[in-house]
Write a protein that holds these residues in place. Sequence first.
Motif, PDB file in Angstrom:
ATOM      1  N   UNK A 290      44.562  42.841  43.348  1.00  0.00           N
ATOM      2  CA  UNK A 290      43.256  44.005  42.808  1.00  0.00           C
ATOM      3  C   UNK A 290      43.643  44.945  44.315  1.00  0.00           C
ATOM      4  N   UNK A 291      44.108  44.605  44.855  1.00  0.00           N
ATOM      5  CA  UNK A 291      44.464  45.790  46.043  1.00  0.00           C
ATOM      6  C   UNK A 291      45.085  46.355  46.229  1.00  0.00           C
ATOM      7  N   UNK A 292      46.197  46.356  45.453  1.00  0.00           N
ATOM      8  CA  UNK A 292      47.785  46.489  45.514  1.00  0.00           C
ATOM      9  C   UNK A 292      47.382  47.900  44.152  1.00  0.00           C
TER      10      UNK A 292
ATOM     11  N   UNK B 160      43.680  39.634  37.057  1.00  0.00           N
ATOM     12  CA  UNK B 160      43.796  39.238  38.219  1.00  0.00           C
ATOM     13  C   UNK B 160      41.939  38.997  37.834  1.00  0.00           C
ATOM     14  N   UNK B 161      41.493  40.065  37.446  1.00  0.00           N
ATOM     15  CA  UNK B 161      40.227  40.139  37.038  1.00  0.00           C
ATOM     16  C   UNK B 161      39.204  38.749  36.471  1.00  0.00           C
ATOM     17  N   UNK B 162      40.615  38.574  35.281  1.00  0.00           N
ATOM     18  CA  UNK B 162      39.970  37.503  33.923  1.00  0.00           C
ATOM     19  C   UNK B 162      40.076  36.637  35.502  1.00  0.00           C
ATOM     20  N   UNK B 163      40.577  36.026  36.190  1.00  0.00           N
ATOM     21  CA  UNK B 163      41.091  34.598  36.884  1.00  0.00           C
ATOM     22  C   UNK B 163      39.671  35.018  37.763  1.00  0.00           C
ATOM     23  N   UNK B 164      39.594  35.976  37.972  1.00  0.00           N
ATOM     24  CA  UNK B 164      38.402  35.846  39.421  1.00  0.00           C
ATOM     25  C   UNK B 164      37.191  35.607  38.643  1.00  0.00           C
TER      26      UNK B 164
END
Length: 345
Positions: A184-186, A249-253
Amino acid sequence: MSNLTLDACNVDSDLDGVLPPSLYAVVFVVGLPANLLALWAAWLQVRKGKELGVYLLNLSLSDLLLICALPPWTDYYLRRDVWGYGPGACRLFGFIFYTNLYVGAAFLSCVSADRYLAVAHPLRFPGARPIRSAAAVSALVWVLELAANAPPLFRDAITRDRYNHTFCYESYPLSGKGDALANVGRVLAGFLLPWAIMLLCYAGLLRALRGSASCERREKRRVRRLALGLPCVALLCYGPYHALLLLRSLVFLIGGGSVAAERLFPAYHASLAMATLNCLADPALYCLACPGARAEVLKALGRAVAWAMGKDRTGWQERGGRGVSGRGEEVGMMEIGGRGGSCIV
């Protein structure tokens, strides 16, 4: 690990054996000579004391480094996600590949900001654009990007699953929330921030062009096209990859499960391969499309063709040397001295 999780690790790599190797081969074959020409043209601009040449030179250098990292990645995808060169090579080529994706985006924003200052504020910020300042900014970009992308160098770069995949510089499923947050930061700092800078500079350029009555319509149109090309190229090349990286990444989080997250695998790798097309767009848009640089390239190509054919190169030189303006000057990279100012070519 449950059967469901194990199945999630059995990623569909059929697409990886076709699309990424094909794109990487095209980028390598076409992009290598194109960026070598762009690097040479940018160096000529640097020798003339033009700060834009510094950014173009670093952009071409970044693209060349990425292109040189493509052969082992092509073999990796041809093997259907099996890295066969050991962990050290994985760290090296993975670091070069991913770092220069973000270095390229950063220098695109530098080019956009430099053009904005040149067009909208040529007199207000005279100390912001000397060639030494451009060199200092370029060095800072390299230091920041190298530092931001260095952490994966100090951990295991290869992960394996029960289906004989040997993943390099990535893991399926994601190894933890730390990796997801880093992704997310990248996306935010590595893509959205440079792209926002490009959009803001483009909007400022439009305002400056509308406020100038002394520039020819053709010159204004040329500058608008070049300025608009910056965010468009970044969006088309980098946008799909970062959109899927963020979604994955959001799906994982949010706890969507590894199965849902890794269904994005084929599209994710396809978008990563598409990001390398930026290496083809950069020299065409920012070096070879500049009349001054293009004239020098045409001269060199004319000499090469004349040498190969044993013919006189005068016609080539004259056509290449004149460029668009007939004087070998950079008509497109003009400066507008505010309201009522004049176009400085």
